[in-house]
Design an enzyme around this catalytic site. Sequence first.
Site, PDB file in Angstrom:
ATOM      1  N   GLU A  16       4.891 -15.081  10.041  1.00  0.00           N
ATOM      2  CA  GLU A  16       4.423 -13.792  10.394  1.00  0.00           C
ATOM      3  C   GLU A  16       3.001 -13.696   9.976  1.00  0.00           C
ATOM      4  O   GLU A  16       2.649 -13.909   8.765  1.00  0.00           O
ATOM      5  CB  GLU A  16       5.223 -12.293  10.098  1.00  0.00           C
ATOM      6  CG  GLU A  16       4.382 -10.981  10.040  1.00  0.00           C
ATOM      7  CD  GLU A  16       5.439 -10.112   9.517  1.00  0.00           C
ATOM      8  OE1 GLU A  16       6.446 -10.294   9.019  1.00  0.00           O
ATOM      9  OE2 GLU A  16       5.142  -8.893   9.805  1.00  0.00           O
ATOM     10  N   HIS A  50      -0.926  -5.500  11.866  1.00  0.00           N
ATOM     11  CA  HIS A  50      -1.298  -6.608  11.044  1.00  0.00           C
ATOM     12  C   HIS A  50      -2.524  -7.180  11.527  1.00  0.00           C
ATOM     13  O   HIS A  50      -3.139  -8.258  11.293  1.00  0.00           O
ATOM     14  CB  HIS A  50      -0.430  -7.908  10.738  1.00  0.00           C
ATOM     15  CG  HIS A  50       0.524  -7.427   9.814  1.00  0.00           C
ATOM     16  ND1 HIS A  50       1.629  -8.380   9.351  1.00  0.00           N
ATOM     17  CD2 HIS A  50       1.114  -6.291   9.292  1.00  0.00           C
ATOM     18  CE1 HIS A  50       2.646  -7.751   8.518  1.00  0.00           C
ATOM     19  NE2 HIS A  50       2.152  -6.500   8.466  1.00  0.00           N
ATOM     20  N   ASP A  86      -2.637  -0.521   7.992  1.00  0.00           N
ATOM     21  CA  ASP A  86      -1.183  -1.075   7.919  1.00  0.00           C
ATOM     22  C   ASP A  86      -0.250  -0.133   7.169  1.00  0.00           C
ATOM     23  O   ASP A  86       0.413  -0.439   6.324  1.00  0.00           O
ATOM     24  CB  ASP A  86      -1.009  -2.586   7.515  1.00  0.00           C
ATOM     25  CG  ASP A  86       0.240  -3.131   7.471  1.00  0.00           C
ATOM     26  OD1 ASP A  86       1.028  -2.657   8.560  1.00  0.00           O
ATOM     27  OD2 ASP A  86       0.482  -3.834   6.813  1.00  0.00           O
ATOM     28  N   ASP A 118       2.548   1.344   8.083  1.00  0.00           N
ATOM     29  CA  ASP A 118       3.867   1.302   7.949  1.00  0.00           C
ATOM     30  C   ASP A 118       4.519   2.728   8.169  1.00  0.00           C
ATOM     31  O   ASP A 118       5.684   2.761   7.660  1.00  0.00           O
ATOM     32  CB  ASP A 118       4.647   0.291   7.209  1.00  0.00           C
ATOM     33  CG  ASP A 118       4.551  -1.125   7.376  1.00  0.00           C
ATOM     34  OD1 ASP A 118       4.888  -1.647   8.414  1.00  0.00           O
ATOM     35  OD2 ASP A 118       3.995  -1.771   6.624  1.00  0.00           O
TER      36      ASP A 118
HETATM   37  C1  RNT Z   1       4.640  -6.861   5.335  1.00  0.00           C
HETATM   38  C2  RNT Z   1       5.137  -7.365   6.717  1.00  0.00           C
HETATM   39  C3  RNT Z   1       6.667  -7.715   6.469  1.00  0.00           C
HETATM   40  C4  RNT Z   1       7.427  -6.789   5.681  1.00  0.00           C
HETATM   41  C5  RNT Z   1       8.956  -7.096   5.305  1.00  0.00           C
HETATM   42  C6  RNT Z   1       9.561  -6.111   4.314  1.00  0.00           C
HETATM   43  O1  RNT Z   1       3.356  -6.400   5.791  1.00  0.00           O
HETATM   44  O2  RNT Z   1       5.145  -6.621   7.673  1.00  0.00           O
HETATM   45  O3  RNT Z   1       7.283  -7.951   7.568  1.00  0.00           O
HETATM   46  O4  RNT Z   1       7.315  -5.445   5.989  1.00  0.00           O
HETATM   47  O5  RNT Z   1       8.835  -8.074   5.131  1.00  0.00           O
HETATM   48 ZN    ZN Z   2       6.206  -7.155   9.629  1.00  0.00          ZN
END
Ligand code: RNT
Ligand code: ZN
Length: 415
Positions: free
Chosen positions: A222, A258, A290, A292
Site C-alpha cells: 500500500e 493516500h 487522509d 479516514d
Molecule cells: C494508513 C493506511 C493503513 C491503515 C491500517 C490500519 O494510512 O491506510 O491501511 O489504515 O493499516
Molecule cells: Zn489503508
Amino acid sequence: MNARYESAKEVYAKLGIDTEAALAKLQNTRISMHCWQADDVHGFEGTGALSGGIQTTGNYPGLPRTPDEVFADLDKALSLIPGSHKINVHANYAIAEPGEVIDRDTIEPRHFKRWVEFAKAHNCGLDFNPTFFSHPKAAGLTLTSPDEDIRNFWIRHGIACIRISEHFARETGFPCLMNIWIGDGFKDVPADRMGPRMRYMDSIDKILSCGYDKSLVYVALESKVFGIGVEAYTAGSAEFTLSYAMSRHLTPLMDNGHYHPTEVVSDKIPALLCFNDRIALHITRGIRWDSDHVVAYDDETKEMMKEVVRCNALDRVFLATDYFDASINRVAALVIGMRNVQKAILTALLLPNEKLKELQDNGEFTKLLALQEENKLLPVGAVWDEFCTRNNVPAGSEWFKDIEDYEKNVQLLRK
Ligand code: RNT
Ligand code: ZN
C-alpha cells in the site's frame, strides 16, 4: 412479493438491465471489513498510543475493552450488513495465552485462534496486515531503518505475518490478502530519499524470500503520500510501491485517502487493471486530508465501484474498507461504511454499462451525458432494500434501531 421491487425491476428491464443478475453478483461480492474501526486501532497488546502518522479523533462512549467486546461488536455489525464478507485483521490484534509474553516478531497462528473461530462461525474469509506502527521499535523508521537490529526485527514480523496469512487461508478456505503498509518517512525535507527506499526494497525482498504458497496468500503493498509527522516524504510513495509490487508480481493496493486531493483512485483502477491480474483497494473517505472518515455513498465511491464493475473485475479486485472514526458509534460506523460500499457496487451493476460504452465509442457524447445524468435517479433504493430483505437484514434505515438498542443495553454499560 415486494411491489416496490417489482416496479423497479420493470424500470430496469426496459433499459435492458437484469436486476436479478445484479443481485446475484452483489451476493457473491465479499468486502473485507476492517476490524480496527471497532476499537480505534488499539488492538489487544495493551501498549500505548497509535503511531505511524495515522490518527483517530473523538471519544464516543462504548469503546470495547476486551477481545470479547470487540468480537461482540463485530458480530453486531455483521448482523446488519447483508451478504457474507471477510474480516481484515491487524497483527496487533494477536491474543496471548494468560501469562505469555509475545512481541510482534514472535506472533504465531495460534495467537489468532479466536479470529479463525469467529470467521468460521460467520462464513467469513480473513485478510491480514502486519502492524509496523504503535510499538516501541516503531518510534522512528521500521523496514527502512538504517539500524540493522530494528530492520531485522520488522523483517521477522513480516515473515511471522506471512505464516499467519497462510494459516488463515487454509483454515477459512479463502485466499488471504496480506497487506504491507509502513508509515516510514520524514517530517522535513530529507537529505537522502533513495537510501530508505533501497532499504525498504531489501526488507520486503527478505520477507518474501521466506517462501509461501502464492495460491493462498496474496501479498499487497500500500502506498501513501504523507502522514502526520511525515509530511515531507514517505518511503512507500505511489511510484515506489507500484513499481515494487509489479516487479515482484505482488498485488498493488490503493487507499483512496493516500493521494494528492485532486487525484482520484477511480481513474487509477482501470489503469492498473491493464497490467495486473489482481489489485486491492482500501475504501475510505478523506475530508481535506487522509482523514479516514466513514465511507459515504458519494460520487467517488460510486465512481470507483463503477470502474470495478465496468472493467468486469469484481473477481480481480480485493475490496476492503479502511477508516477509523472515534466520534460516532463505532459499530454504526462499520455498518454505514460497509453498506455504502455495497450500495455503490449495486448502483454500478444497475447501469446500462455496455450501452454507455457504445455511445462513447460512437462519439455520441451529448447522449452519453444525458443518459449518465438521468441514470442517477434510477430506483436503485428499491433493489437495495430487496437485497437486504432477502439477506434477512433490516432494509432502509431500519437497522439503526438495532444500534440504538445495542448502544443502550451493551455499549453504554462499558464504563
Ligand atoms: C494508513 C493506511 C493503513 C491503515 C491500517 C490500519 O494510512 O491506510 O491501511 O489504515 O493499516
Ligand atoms: Zn489503508
